[in-house]
Design an enzyme around this catalytic site. Structure first.
Site, PDB file in Angstrom:
ATOM      1  N   ASN A  45      31.883 -63.949  13.145  1.00  0.00           N
ATOM      2  CA  ASN A  45      32.563 -64.926  13.973  1.00  0.00           C
ATOM      3  C   ASN A  45      33.686 -64.328  14.811  1.00  0.00           C
ATOM      4  OD1 ASN A  45      33.856 -67.720  14.562  1.00  0.00           O
ATOM      5  ND2 ASN A  45      35.425 -66.708  13.300  1.00  0.00           N
ATOM      6  N   LYS A  88      28.629 -61.740  25.648  1.00  0.00           N
ATOM      7  CA  LYS A  88      27.801 -62.614  24.826  1.00  0.00           C
ATOM      8  C   LYS A  88      26.319 -62.522  25.209  1.00  0.00           C
ATOM      9  CE  LYS A  88      31.074 -64.235  22.246  1.00  0.00           C
ATOM     10  NZ  LYS A  88      31.107 -63.890  20.804  1.00  0.00           N
ATOM     11  N   LYS A 112      47.936 -62.656   6.706  1.00  0.00           N
ATOM     12  CA  LYS A 112      47.514 -63.969   7.208  1.00  0.00           C
ATOM     13  C   LYS A 112      46.258 -64.436   6.479  1.00  0.00           C
ATOM     14  CE  LYS A 112      49.532 -63.401  11.801  1.00  0.00           C
ATOM     15  NZ  LYS A 112      49.278 -63.292  13.269  1.00  0.00           N
ATOM     16  N   TYR A 166      33.623 -61.912  29.434  1.00  0.00           N
ATOM     17  CA  TYR A 166      33.350 -62.562  28.150  1.00  0.00           C
ATOM     18  C   TYR A 166      31.898 -63.042  28.096  1.00  0.00           C
ATOM     19  CZ  TYR A 166      33.219 -66.188  24.596  1.00  0.00           C
ATOM     20  OH  TYR A 166      32.850 -66.967  23.523  1.00  0.00           O
TER      21      TYR A 166
END
Length: 342
Positions: A125, A217, A75, A213
């Site tokens: 990222n 972070k 990909k 999540y």
């Protein structure tokens, strides 16, 4: 620096502020004289969404090499081929990187050590969100969101530092920007008492997908703040970058709930930025903002940290997290690497 913005933290954590920022503010253009001639840039999670658009934005500045860190090489090669049709003179390399695997992260960093004279810009990222509790199948078998969004990101950050540091022929500071999220702004960490902080995130009975999540972070922001106190901005400028809610990303690619997908689609349709605009924030954080952004939470300007980080408890949790992280990643010699290289 974010450390000086305590008075703004509570307001910046509100829905009103984030709604206003998403819908009524625009990501500025990159200053016209910004360039990357002779520079090497790395973007992880680079074959889709924000990572792909960030690579496109970096290529407009004519770097000598862009490395696309991807989980699927096939990909990644397809994505690179699409970019080369637009930038036929560009040099793009696709390197395998699976953030669910510490072995893959180490192999990726070892390749950088072998093949690169210098790494000038790294944008980490790659990340994910899960609605169900899952574990990775190696090492401490951590919950996958904590593994990918925090532990593997911290490991890769440590291992890339030597290549980001200045050299005689390339004396400018390296740039390390880690992608984060406003989902962390209003959160805090529970004190696990005598237990380990990292172990407290591995409880299936207390798992909340979106909450986990956000916590992952928050861990990243605490890590970056401490890392910035450990390394000199004259060597490597490290910060967090927040693209905000963005349309057309693969972030919730593993969500298989039709209702949830409809809800997320409606929400992103209302406030989400286009990927080509949101990805430009990565360039502001890693190129436009300077040493004043070291250790900070940023987009195109410096923002306040999550409000818990200004409290005594938050600072104590941050120190505890740092110590546990060094212990968790000791198999890769990260403590010795810090002592030796910084």
């Amino acid at each position: 620096m974010s450390t000086q913005l305590k008075q703004q933290a509570s307001y910046e954590a509100t829905f009103f502020h984030n709604f206003w920022k998403q819908t009524l503010s625009r990501v500025p253009v990159i200053p016209p004289r910004t360039e990357l001639a002779g520079k090497t840039v790395l973007v992880t999670g680079a074959n889709v969404g924000l990572g792909f658009e960030a690579v496109r934005n970096f290529l407009r500045l004519r770097p000598s090499l862009v490395i696309m860190g991807v989980r699927s090489v096939d990909k990644g090669e397809a994505a690179a081929a699409a970019l080369l049709r637009e930038f036929p003179d560009a040099r793009i390399e696709v390197w395998e990187l699976d953030m669910e695997s510490f072995r893959s992260v180490q192999a990726f960093a070892a390749r950088a050590e072998r093949e690169l004279d210098r790494l000038h810009v790294a944008v980490l990222n790659a990340g994910l969100g899960k609605l169900k509790f899952e574990r990775v199948d190696e090492g401490g078998c951590r919950e996958v969101t904590i593994q990918v969004n925090y532990l593997a990101t911290a490991l890769l950050s440590f291992l890339l530092l030597p290549k980001l540091r200045p050299t005689t022929s390339s004396p400018e500071s390296g740039r390390l920007s880690i992608v984060n999220s406003g989902a962390s702004l209003g959160l805090s960490l529970e004190d696990p008492g005598d237990g380990r902080l990292l172990d407290s995130f591995d409880r299936p009975d207390k798992f909340d997908g979106l909450g986990q999540y956000g916590l992952s972070k928050l861990l990243v922001m605490m890590f970056v703040a401490k890392l910035a106190r450990t390394i000199n901005a004259e060597e490597v400028i490290v910060n967090c970058t927040d693209p905000g809610a963005t349309k057309g990303t693969a972030f919730f690619r593993d969500v298989n709930s039709r209702i949830m997908n409809i809800a997320l689609g409606a929400f992103m349709g209302l406030i989400g930025r286009r990927t080509e605009d949101a990805s430009r924030i990565y360039l502001h954080s890693s190129l436009v903002l300077g040493k004043e952004s070291h250790g900070s939470w940023t987009d195109w300007i410096i923002r306040a940290w999550p409000k818990t980080m200004y409290t005594d408890k938050g600072r104590q949790m941050g120190e505890r997290l740092w110590d546990e992280t060094l212990e968790e990643l000791k198999f890769a010699g990260v403590k010795e690497k810090l002592q030796k290289d910084l």
